[in-house]
Motif scaffolding. Structure first.
Motif, PDB file in Angstrom:
ATOM      1  N   ALA A  91       0.882 -14.137   1.032  1.00  0.00           N
ATOM      2  CA  ALA A  91       0.967 -12.744   0.552  1.00  0.00           C
ATOM      3  C   ALA A  91      -0.760 -12.555   0.201  1.00  0.00           C
ATOM      4  N   GLU A  92      -1.332 -13.586  -0.388  1.00  0.00           N
ATOM      5  CA  GLU A  92      -2.746 -13.531  -0.939  1.00  0.00           C
ATOM      6  C   GLU A  92      -3.574 -13.097   0.526  1.00  0.00           C
ATOM      7  N   ASN A  93      -3.386 -13.753   1.483  1.00  0.00           N
ATOM      8  CA  ASN A  93      -4.185 -13.578   2.842  1.00  0.00           C
ATOM      9  C   ASN A  93      -4.051 -12.199   3.205  1.00  0.00           C
ATOM     10  N   ILE A  94      -2.862 -11.532   3.257  1.00  0.00           N
ATOM     11  CA  ILE A  94      -2.548 -10.032   3.627  1.00  0.00           C
ATOM     12  C   ILE A  94      -3.235  -9.042   2.732  1.00  0.00           C
ATOM     13  N   ILE A  95      -3.174  -9.538   1.368  1.00  0.00           N
ATOM     14  CA  ILE A  95      -3.835  -8.688   0.443  1.00  0.00           C
ATOM     15  C   ILE A  95      -5.423  -8.677   0.504  1.00  0.00           C
ATOM     16  N   HIS A  96      -5.822  -9.814   0.737  1.00  0.00           N
ATOM     17  CA  HIS A  96      -7.415 -10.061   1.033  1.00  0.00           C
ATOM     18  C   HIS A  96      -7.779  -9.216   2.034  1.00  0.00           C
ATOM     19  N   LYS A  97      -7.068  -9.369   3.188  1.00  0.00           N
ATOM     20  CA  LYS A  97      -7.311  -8.597   4.447  1.00  0.00           C
ATOM     21  C   LYS A  97      -7.540  -7.175   4.081  1.00  0.00           C
ATOM     22  N   TYR A 174     -14.111   0.187  -6.903  1.00  0.00           N
ATOM     23  CA  TYR A 174     -15.117  -0.395  -5.972  1.00  0.00           C
ATOM     24  C   TYR A 174     -15.726   0.261  -4.782  1.00  0.00           C
ATOM     25  N   LEU A 175     -14.649   1.378  -4.365  1.00  0.00           N
ATOM     26  CA  LEU A 175     -14.559   2.200  -3.291  1.00  0.00           C
ATOM     27  C   LEU A 175     -15.675   3.208  -3.733  1.00  0.00           C
ATOM     28  N   TRP A 176     -15.750   3.931  -4.800  1.00  0.00           N
ATOM     29  CA  TRP A 176     -16.728   4.652  -5.219  1.00  0.00           C
ATOM     30  C   TRP A 176     -18.088   3.949  -5.504  1.00  0.00           C
ATOM     31  N   ASP A 177     -18.125   2.669  -5.986  1.00  0.00           N
ATOM     32  CA  ASP A 177     -19.172   1.851  -6.223  1.00  0.00           C
ATOM     33  C   ASP A 177     -20.139   1.756  -4.778  1.00  0.00           C
ATOM     34  N   ILE A 178     -19.268   1.550  -3.823  1.00  0.00           N
ATOM     35  CA  ILE A 178     -19.763   1.329  -2.365  1.00  0.00           C
ATOM     36  C   ILE A 178     -20.561   2.653  -2.049  1.00  0.00           C
ATOM     37  N   VAL A 179     -19.504   3.712  -2.030  1.00  0.00           N
ATOM     38  CA  VAL A 179     -20.277   5.120  -1.745  1.00  0.00           C
ATOM     39  C   VAL A 179     -21.492   5.357  -2.510  1.00  0.00           C
ATOM     40  N   ARG A 180     -21.769   5.078  -3.722  1.00  0.00           N
ATOM     41  CA  ARG A 180     -22.826   5.372  -4.257  1.00  0.00           C
ATOM     42  C   ARG A 180     -24.083   4.375  -4.167  1.00  0.00           C
ATOM     43  N   ASN A 181     -23.753   3.351  -3.514  1.00  0.00           N
ATOM     44  CA  ASN A 181     -24.592   2.459  -3.363  1.00  0.00           C
ATOM     45  C   ASN A 181     -25.073   1.670  -4.641  1.00  0.00           C
ATOM     46  N   GLU A 182     -23.940   1.356  -5.095  1.00  0.00           N
ATOM     47  CA  GLU A 182     -24.189   1.039  -6.706  1.00  0.00           C
ATOM     48  C   GLU A 182     -23.874  -0.765  -6.802  1.00  0.00           C
ATOM     49  N   ARG A 183     -23.678  -1.116  -5.661  1.00  0.00           N
ATOM     50  CA  ARG A 183     -23.316  -2.654  -5.676  1.00  0.00           C
ATOM     51  C   ARG A 183     -24.178  -3.361  -4.872  1.00  0.00           C
ATOM     52  N   GLN A 184     -24.457  -4.719  -5.481  1.00  0.00           N
ATOM     53  CA  GLN A 184     -25.187  -5.625  -4.837  1.00  0.00           C
ATOM     54  C   GLN A 184     -24.552  -6.535  -4.257  1.00  0.00           C
ATOM     55  N   GLU A 185     -23.418  -6.947  -4.465  1.00  0.00           N
ATOM     56  CA  GLU A 185     -22.510  -7.770  -3.848  1.00  0.00           C
ATOM     57  C   GLU A 185     -21.971  -7.259  -2.493  1.00  0.00           C
ATOM     58  N   SER A 186     -21.566  -8.240  -1.670  1.00  0.00           N
ATOM     59  CA  SER A 186     -20.959  -8.029  -0.299  1.00  0.00           C
ATOM     60  C   SER A 186     -19.636  -7.560  -0.515  1.00  0.00           C
ATOM     61  N   VAL A 187     -19.143  -6.806   0.394  1.00  0.00           N
ATOM     62  CA  VAL A 187     -17.646  -6.312   0.434  1.00  0.00           C
ATOM     63  C   VAL A 187     -16.698  -7.479   0.480  1.00  0.00           C
ATOM     64  N   ALA A 191     -13.967  -8.197  -2.352  1.00  0.00           N
ATOM     65  CA  ALA A 191     -12.610  -8.173  -1.634  1.00  0.00           C
ATOM     66  C   ALA A 191     -11.974  -9.843  -2.123  1.00  0.00           C
ATOM     67  N   LYS A 192     -12.891 -10.884  -2.167  1.00  0.00           N
ATOM     68  CA  LYS A 192     -12.387 -12.028  -2.527  1.00  0.00           C
ATOM     69  C   LYS A 192     -12.122 -12.215  -3.920  1.00  0.00           C
ATOM     70  N   THR A 193     -12.911 -11.752  -4.611  1.00  0.00           N
ATOM     71  CA  THR A 193     -12.966 -11.899  -6.192  1.00  0.00           C
ATOM     72  C   THR A 193     -11.509 -10.997  -6.662  1.00  0.00           C
ATOM     73  N   ILE A 194     -11.521  -9.688  -6.529  1.00  0.00           N
ATOM     74  CA  ILE A 194     -10.331  -8.664  -7.018  1.00  0.00           C
ATOM     75  C   ILE A 194      -8.899  -9.230  -6.468  1.00  0.00           C
ATOM     76  N   THR A 195      -9.011  -9.614  -5.142  1.00  0.00           N
ATOM     77  CA  THR A 195      -7.644 -10.278  -4.553  1.00  0.00           C
ATOM     78  C   THR A 195      -7.249 -11.680  -5.483  1.00  0.00           C
ATOM     79  N   ALA A 196      -8.151 -12.537  -5.936  1.00  0.00           N
ATOM     80  CA  ALA A 196      -7.851 -13.879  -6.570  1.00  0.00           C
ATOM     81  C   ALA A 196      -7.488 -13.138  -7.957  1.00  0.00           C
ATOM     82  N   VAL A 197      -8.034 -12.425  -8.449  1.00  0.00           N
ATOM     83  CA  VAL A 197      -7.496 -11.944 -10.075  1.00  0.00           C
ATOM     84  C   VAL A 197      -6.179 -11.170  -9.956  1.00  0.00           C
ATOM     85  N   TYR A 198      -5.835 -10.287  -8.953  1.00  0.00           N
ATOM     86  CA  TYR A 198      -4.589  -9.559  -8.897  1.00  0.00           C
ATOM     87  C   TYR A 198      -3.581 -10.539  -8.405  1.00  0.00           C
TER      88      TYR A 198
END
Length: 204
Positions: A91-97, A174-187, A191-198
């Motif tokens: 499940a974690e692998n699918i959700i991360h993907k 995070y989608l809007w953060d990416i759209v606004r170029n407000e994130r330094q971290e990589s996608v 994805a890895k961080t939010i998937t782990a927490v969720y």
């Protein structure tokens, strides 16, 4: 028979005109932004008649909503990835993907999403459309969570719709953060961080 041929040709011409308008509108929106773009510019670029254009669309909001449906359809294909995990790890692998693909798509579609964000803040029709798109995603996620709960993979005591809402809003933020170029971290890192927490909060 002749009448049917005439009707078919008309129908084909109508589809082509609609497509020309949508392509021209996309260019105008990207050049001008939502606020400054006018349907007159779109009609001129598409080289179609005024009357013809208004047969297809009521105005620029109407056109943008169709473009929004097209773009968000690509995101929805990610949400539709088959979800029948047999274990928490699967499940974690699918959700991360899914999370990674969703946020990567935000990078790919950044310019159009910037137009959508402008429009959501100005137009109530576009804002309502965004809410209905959001609900479609939430219902789909909710279905996946129910499956995991019914199959003993996820906590049954949690309200699947509330969890789905929280998960979608995390991704949307995070989608809007990416759209606004407000994130330094990589996608990948996001994805890895939010998937782990969720997944660690939901899965057993």
């Amino acid at each position: 028979m002749m009448e049917k041929e005439v009707m078919d040709k008309r129908h084909l011409r109508s589809i082509k005109t609609r497509q020309k308008l949508l392509e021209a509108a996309k260019e105008v929106f990207l050049e001008e932004g939502f606020q400054k773009a006018t349907i007159s510019q779109m009609i001129k670029k598409a080289e179609v008649g005024y009357g013809t254009a208004y047969v297809h669309f009521e105005g620029k909001e109407d056109i943008l909503i169709v473009l929004m449906e097209d773009v968000m359809g690509k995101f929805y294909e990610i949400a539709e990835i088959s979800f029948y995990p047999k274990s928490k790890e699967e499940a974690e692998n699918i959700i991360h993907k899914q999370a990674y693909s969703f946020l990567k798509m935000a990078e790919t579609e950044r310019r159009m999403l910037q137009i959508f964000e402008q429009a959501i803040g100005i137009s109530s029709a576009v804002s309502e459309k965004w809410k209905s798109i959001r609900e479609k995603f939430i219902q789909r996620i909710s279905k996946d969570i129910s499956y995991a709960q019914e199959n003993g993979l996820a906590r049954k005591e949690l309200n699947h719709e509330l969890v789905a809402r929280g998960w979608f809003f995390t991704n949307e933020m995070y989608l809007w953060d990416i759209v606004r170029n407000e994130r330094q971290e990589s996608v990948e890192e996001i994805a890895k961080t939010i998937t782990a927490v969720y997944t660690r909060g939901l899965y057993l």
